[in-house]
Motif scaffolding. Sequence first.
Motif, PDB file in Angstrom:
ATOM      1  N   LYS A 200      43.602  33.471  37.096  1.00  0.00           N
ATOM      2  CA  LYS A 200      43.161  34.449  38.089  1.00  0.00           C
ATOM      3  C   LYS A 200      42.018  33.837  38.890  1.00  0.00           C
ATOM      4  N   ARG A 203      37.212  36.408  42.559  1.00  0.00           N
ATOM      5  CA  ARG A 203      36.994  37.109  43.827  1.00  0.00           C
ATOM      6  C   ARG A 203      36.027  36.373  44.750  1.00  0.00           C
ATOM      7  N   GLU A 236      42.221  37.496  42.863  1.00  0.00           N
ATOM      8  CA  GLU A 236      41.463  38.723  42.623  1.00  0.00           C
ATOM      9  C   GLU A 236      40.709  39.140  43.878  1.00  0.00           C
TER      10      GLU A 236
END
Length: 277
Positions: A200, A203, A236
């Motif tokens: 992942k 962000r 993300e």
Amino acid sequence: SKGQGGNHYSFYTAEMGAQAVEHLRMEGALQRALQRQEFLLHYQPVVDIGSGVVTGVEALLRWQPQDRAMVSPADFIPLAEETGLIVPIGEWVLLTAMEQQVAWRQSGLPPVRISVNLSARQFLGQDVAQCVAGLLARTGCDPGYLTLEITESVLMENPIAAAETMGRLAAMGVQLAIDDFGTGYSSLASLKRFPIHSLKIDRSFVMDLTQDADDAAIVNAVIALAHSMKLNVIAEGVETGEQLAYLSKQGCDQMQGYHFSRPVEPGRIEAMLRAGR
Ligand code: C2E
Ligand code: CA
Ligand code: CA
Ligand code: CA
């Protein structure tokens, strides 16, 4: 504080005392929260970039005290880790997410992949594999549709123990994802020894993707290398259509973010799953 006078010293201890009191107060509040069942899970859809279909959900812990505003996990998970309360809380999260997966299956929905976050202490300090095995047997949850997320920094803290635990979880058919990838300074190559299914992308890299050439380059490299290692890549914190378009062009597999949906209560996720989006 030696040599700075008695006032300074007593101020210092009073400050520490206040901190300790606040710590104890919060610890008590978390313990009561468990007993009073003030925790709940929200779910954020994980979306296939190519088709726009919701392929799974990430379970995100929420604390709703009886007469106060909802508390963010960022504000209580560090303390729960410190006090060890993360173990019973984390077990509750695993149990609740597994029961949710079974309930959705029994309601006639196609199987939904549920991702659950594991904290450092849960993953390294407790026999999490045994705990997961017990809960799988108890709930009837399908391990093939359960993903456990651990952060890159947890892996690197104790790689030998982490690899051993991950091996046992993978043997049960559970999938493993590396969360917040890119923030822990490990190389992708060092991930080879772990039985990982997904990465992942944190962000922080997605946020400035369309403005910052360095972040774009990092994201491109992570996607390309991850794919060469047969890993699934999830971005993300996708908030804009531009970010989505860029990630799609680079071949990123899935995304999560406010652009598609915030984390929402189980009923709203169920409606999205029924609508097929
Ligand atoms: P995380 O695992 O990296 O989860 C993603 C966080 O980003 C979530 O915050 C989510 O609400 C937020 N997010 C998702 N999309 C966007 C977006 O487009 N923009 C922005 N600005 N934020 C977005 P949340 O729910 O507050 O959780 C924060 C962290 O708390 C999680 O980060 C995770 O590390 C931890 N956490 C949450 N639930 C659990 C749990 O059950 N167990 C443990 N150990 N940790 C948890
Ligand atoms: Ca996560
Ligand atoms: Ca993350
Ligand atoms: Ca994060």
